[in-house]
Motif scaffolding. Structure first.
Motif, PDB file in Angstrom:
ATOM      1  N   ALA A 100      -3.522  77.200  48.824  1.00  0.00           N
ATOM      2  CA  ALA A 100      -2.861  77.428  47.543  1.00  0.00           C
ATOM      3  C   ALA A 100      -1.611  78.246  47.809  1.00  0.00           C
ATOM      4  O   ALA A 100      -1.665  79.233  48.542  1.00  0.00           O
ATOM      5  N   LYS A 101      -0.477  77.821  47.235  1.00  0.00           N
ATOM      6  CA  LYS A 101       0.799  78.491  47.497  1.00  0.00           C
ATOM      7  C   LYS A 101       1.417  78.890  46.160  1.00  0.00           C
ATOM      8  O   LYS A 101       1.651  78.022  45.307  1.00  0.00           O
ATOM      9  N   ALA A 102       1.671  80.166  45.960  1.00  0.00           N
ATOM     10  CA  ALA A 102       2.138  80.651  44.655  1.00  0.00           C
ATOM     11  C   ALA A 102       3.528  80.129  44.317  1.00  0.00           C
ATOM     12  O   ALA A 102       4.431  80.157  45.165  1.00  0.00           O
ATOM     13  N   VAL A 103       3.697  79.659  43.093  1.00  0.00           N
ATOM     14  CA  VAL A 103       5.015  79.208  42.617  1.00  0.00           C
ATOM     15  C   VAL A 103       5.338  79.883  41.281  1.00  0.00           C
ATOM     16  O   VAL A 103       4.451  80.346  40.574  1.00  0.00           O
ATOM     17  N   SER A 104       6.637  79.852  40.943  1.00  0.00           N
ATOM     18  CA  SER A 104       7.080  80.568  39.740  1.00  0.00           C
ATOM     19  C   SER A 104       7.045  79.694  38.487  1.00  0.00           C
ATOM     20  O   SER A 104       7.406  80.158  37.415  1.00  0.00           O
ATOM     21  N   GLY A 105       6.657  78.430  38.623  1.00  0.00           N
ATOM     22  CA  GLY A 105       6.605  77.567  37.438  1.00  0.00           C
ATOM     23  C   GLY A 105       6.711  76.118  37.847  1.00  0.00           C
ATOM     24  O   GLY A 105       6.235  75.747  38.926  1.00  0.00           O
ATOM     25  N   TYR A 106       7.368  75.321  36.997  1.00  0.00           N
ATOM     26  CA  TYR A 106       7.420  73.878  37.218  1.00  0.00           C
ATOM     27  C   TYR A 106       8.047  73.543  38.583  1.00  0.00           C
ATOM     28  O   TYR A 106       9.087  74.074  38.950  1.00  0.00           O
ATOM     29  N   VAL A 107       7.384  72.642  39.289  1.00  0.00           N
ATOM     30  CA  VAL A 107       7.879  72.205  40.596  1.00  0.00           C
ATOM     31  C   VAL A 107       8.383  70.770  40.439  1.00  0.00           C
ATOM     32  O   VAL A 107       7.618  69.890  40.027  1.00  0.00           O
ATOM     33  N   PRO A 108       9.660  70.496  40.739  1.00  0.00           N
ATOM     34  CA  PRO A 108      10.188  69.134  40.588  1.00  0.00           C
ATOM     35  C   PRO A 108       9.328  68.113  41.351  1.00  0.00           C
ATOM     36  O   PRO A 108       8.783  68.424  42.414  1.00  0.00           O
ATOM     37  N   ALA A 109       9.245  66.912  40.769  1.00  0.00           N
ATOM     38  CA  ALA A 109       8.244  65.924  41.205  1.00  0.00           C
ATOM     39  C   ALA A 109       8.164  65.736  42.721  1.00  0.00           C
ATOM     40  O   ALA A 109       7.084  65.856  43.303  1.00  0.00           O
ATOM     41  N   TYR A 110       9.288  65.427  43.379  1.00  0.00           N
ATOM     42  CA  TYR A 110       9.186  65.143  44.809  1.00  0.00           C
ATOM     43  C   TYR A 110       8.704  66.361  45.585  1.00  0.00           C
ATOM     44  O   TYR A 110       7.876  66.252  46.505  1.00  0.00           O
ATOM     45  N   ILE A 111       9.199  67.527  45.215  1.00  0.00           N
ATOM     46  CA  ILE A 111       8.825  68.754  45.942  1.00  0.00           C
ATOM     47  C   ILE A 111       7.319  69.007  45.792  1.00  0.00           C
ATOM     48  O   ILE A 111       6.635  69.392  46.745  1.00  0.00           O
ATOM     49  N   PHE A 112       6.797  68.732  44.613  1.00  0.00           N
ATOM     50  CA  PHE A 112       5.356  68.884  44.383  1.00  0.00           C
ATOM     51  C   PHE A 112       4.561  67.946  45.307  1.00  0.00           C
ATOM     52  O   PHE A 112       3.648  68.366  46.021  1.00  0.00           O
ATOM     53  N   PHE A 113       4.943  66.666  45.311  1.00  0.00           N
ATOM     54  CA  PHE A 113       4.197  65.699  46.125  1.00  0.00           C
ATOM     55  C   PHE A 113       4.349  66.001  47.626  1.00  0.00           C
ATOM     56  O   PHE A 113       3.421  65.820  48.404  1.00  0.00           O
ATOM     57  N   ASP A 114       5.538  66.473  47.987  1.00  0.00           N
ATOM     58  CA  ASP A 114       5.782  66.769  49.396  1.00  0.00           C
ATOM     59  C   ASP A 114       4.933  67.963  49.862  1.00  0.00           C
ATOM     60  O   ASP A 114       4.505  68.017  51.012  1.00  0.00           O
ATOM     61  N   CYS A 115       4.700  68.903  48.957  1.00  0.00           N
ATOM     62  CA  CYS A 115       3.794  70.022  49.274  1.00  0.00           C
ATOM     63  C   CYS A 115       2.402  69.481  49.591  1.00  0.00           C
ATOM     64  O   CYS A 115       1.761  69.933  50.545  1.00  0.00           O
ATOM     65  N   LEU A 116       1.946  68.519  48.813  1.00  0.00           N
ATOM     66  CA  LEU A 116       0.614  67.948  49.048  1.00  0.00           C
ATOM     67  C   LEU A 116       0.552  67.323  50.432  1.00  0.00           C
ATOM     68  O   LEU A 116      -0.451  67.419  51.134  1.00  0.00           O
ATOM     69  N   ARG A 117       1.643  66.676  50.818  1.00  0.00           N
ATOM     70  CA  ARG A 117       1.698  66.030  52.130  1.00  0.00           C
ATOM     71  C   ARG A 117       1.481  67.062  53.235  1.00  0.00           C
ATOM     72  O   ARG A 117       0.888  66.781  54.263  1.00  0.00           O
ATOM     73  N   ARG A 118       1.960  68.283  52.996  1.00  0.00           N
ATOM     74  CA  ARG A 118       1.803  69.366  53.986  1.00  0.00           C
ATOM     75  C   ARG A 118       0.537  70.187  53.733  1.00  0.00           C
ATOM     76  O   ARG A 118       0.363  71.265  54.272  1.00  0.00           O
ATOM     77  N   ARG A 119      -0.316  69.694  52.870  1.00  0.00           N
ATOM     78  CA  ARG A 119      -1.561  70.375  52.502  1.00  0.00           C
ATOM     79  C   ARG A 119      -1.309  71.756  51.898  1.00  0.00           C
ATOM     80  O   ARG A 119      -2.025  72.724  52.157  1.00  0.00           O
ATOM     81  N   GLU A 120      -0.265  71.804  51.064  1.00  0.00           N
ATOM     82  CA  GLU A 120      -0.017  73.024  50.296  1.00  0.00           C
ATOM     83  C   GLU A 120      -0.120  72.653  48.821  1.00  0.00           C
ATOM     84  O   GLU A 120       0.416  71.621  48.409  1.00  0.00           O
ATOM     85  N   PHE A 121      -0.784  73.498  48.060  1.00  0.00           N
ATOM     86  CA  PHE A 121      -0.929  73.190  46.643  1.00  0.00           C
ATOM     87  C   PHE A 121      -0.145  74.208  45.816  1.00  0.00           C
ATOM     88  O   PHE A 121      -0.520  75.398  45.784  1.00  0.00           O
ATOM     89  N   PRO A 122       0.951  73.760  45.161  1.00  0.00           N
ATOM     90  CA  PRO A 122       1.722  74.696  44.335  1.00  0.00           C
ATOM     91  C   PRO A 122       0.835  75.265  43.230  1.00  0.00           C
ATOM     92  O   PRO A 122       0.251  74.512  42.445  1.00  0.00           O
ATOM     93  N   THR A 123       0.728  76.571  43.186  1.00  0.00           N
ATOM     94  CA  THR A 123      -0.256  77.220  42.320  1.00  0.00           C
ATOM     95  C   THR A 123       0.391  78.229  41.383  1.00  0.00           C
ATOM     96  O   THR A 123       1.120  79.117  41.831  1.00  0.00           O
ATOM     97  N   THR A 124       0.106  78.069  40.103  1.00  0.00           N
ATOM     98  CA  THR A 124       0.598  79.003  39.095  1.00  0.00           C
ATOM     99  C   THR A 124      -0.204  80.299  39.207  1.00  0.00           C
ATOM    100  O   THR A 124      -1.422  80.250  39.376  1.00  0.00           O
ATOM    101  N   ILE A 125       0.449  81.444  39.072  1.00  0.00           N
ATOM    102  CA  ILE A 125      -0.294  82.708  39.229  1.00  0.00           C
ATOM    103  C   ILE A 125      -0.497  83.445  37.915  1.00  0.00           C
ATOM    104  O   ILE A 125      -1.198  84.442  37.867  1.00  0.00           O
ATOM    105  N   THR A 126       0.125  82.960  36.838  1.00  0.00           N
ATOM    106  CA  THR A 126      -0.059  83.629  35.552  1.00  0.00           C
ATOM    107  C   THR A 126      -1.403  83.238  34.921  1.00  0.00           C
ATOM    108  O   THR A 126      -2.001  82.233  35.292  1.00  0.00           O
ATOM    109  N   VAL A 127      -1.848  84.053  33.968  1.00  0.00           N
ATOM    110  CA  VAL A 127      -3.128  83.821  33.277  1.00  0.00           C
ATOM    111  C   VAL A 127      -2.830  83.599  31.799  1.00  0.00           C
ATOM    112  O   VAL A 127      -2.014  84.320  31.226  1.00  0.00           O
TER     113      VAL A 127
END
Ligand SMILES: [Fe+2]
Length: 311
Positions: A100-127
């Protein structure tokens, strides 16, 4: 004079969805990947997590796929405190390589999918706000860590996400080879729409047949919603059909109410094979003109495909 970091943020000030100055500052600086400043969580944030986690336990036992329940126990989440991403990753990474990799909010589509390719999951940290536990203006850490990440402990599911990232990579390569700028944008929109719909109806809202033929939930949007997880399985208002790729890629969806239409896979092997097929169809041009409608692609999403590095 600009405020220093310590003056701006103080322990316990809160990381509440849409009310977190730490996130606003990160976004204003263009920082997508961030740290999880754990000390900023307020007692109210921890209490929101505690309530969300406690009330959904029975529903998970009843409706969630076995793989998800196994994942929850493998992650050793603390029922009482917002999870630290580093702790989650200590349990997760040795299993499938995912983090799980902390992000500040919306991740543009390609960047999101590319993270998955590297086995990183963009993760929201707010509750989400403790006063509206059922209302989600945007994803929060309960959706991402309690809804998504337990699935990432399963090898086949994790491989499916990686495969999905590879399909997005193929999409970027295809569209970057197009010379006519207008056609290029039209193609990005159509292919990305197909990918996003597939992701929505599987990873976010998917159902699966259990061992005895009963329906189980594996989609994270359902797994993180106390109300919708039961509605998805029990309500006569919901249409539930065996997944068909040609339907899913042409089916629009809306995000602001319970889903009236859900699709069922047989297994994660089945899901993996569908992603293979999706990529094949993309290469054959079958995703070039999918039905219009939701989701819409932002300028940022389109640019993310055009600027992707696809060597
Ligand atoms: Fe999600």
């Amino acid at each position: 004079m600009a405020l220093t970091q310590t003056q701006q943020f103080y322990p316990g000030m809160g990381l509440t969805t849409t009310k977190a100055p730490f996130i606003e500052v990160a976004r204003s600086r263009g920082e997508l990947y961030i740290e999880q400043p754990y000390e900023l969580y307020s007692e109210e944030n921890h209490e929101a997590w505690r309530r969300l986690y406690a009330r959904i336990q029975d529903r998970w036992q009843r409706y969630a796929t076995e793989k998800f329940l196994e994942g929850v126990s493998k992650l050793c989440l603390d029922p009482n405190r917002v999870p630290r991403l580093d702790d989650v990753n200590q349990f997760l990474a040795p299993l499938t390589g995912f983090k799980a990799k902390a992000v500040s909010g919306y991740v543009p589509a390609y960047i999101f999918f590319d993270c998955l390719r590297r086995r990183e999951f963009p993760t929201t940290i707010t509750v989400r706000d403790i006063n509206s536990l059922d209302y989600l203006p945007e994803p929060d850490i309960f959706h991402d860590i309690a809804g998504h990440v337990p699935m990432h402990t399963d090898k086949r599911f994790a491989d499916t996400l990686v495969r999905f990232g590879e399909a997005a990579h193929t999409a970027a390569r295809i569209v970057q080879e197009i010379k006519d700028p207008e056609l290029q944008v039209q193609r990005i929109i159509s292919i990305t729409r197909a990918l996003a719909r597939f992701f929505w109806f599987t990873i976010e809202f998917g159902l699966m047949r259990g061992k005895n033929g009963e329906l189980k939930v594996y989609g994270s949007g359902l797994l993180s919603s106390y109300g919708e997880i039961a509605h998805a399985i029990e309500s006569p208002e919901v249409q539930r059909y065996p997944i068909q790729l040609e339907w899913v890629i042409n089916q629009y969806f809306e995000i602001d109410h319970y889903q009236p239409l859900l699709f069922i896979v047989d297994s994660f092997d089945h899901l993996f094979d569908l992603v293979d097929q999706l990529e094949r169809w993309m290469l054959e041009g079958k995703l070039n003109n999918v039905a219009p409608g939701e989701p819409t692609m932002s300028e940022e999403d389109i640019r993310s495909f055009l600027e992707a590095v696809v060597d």
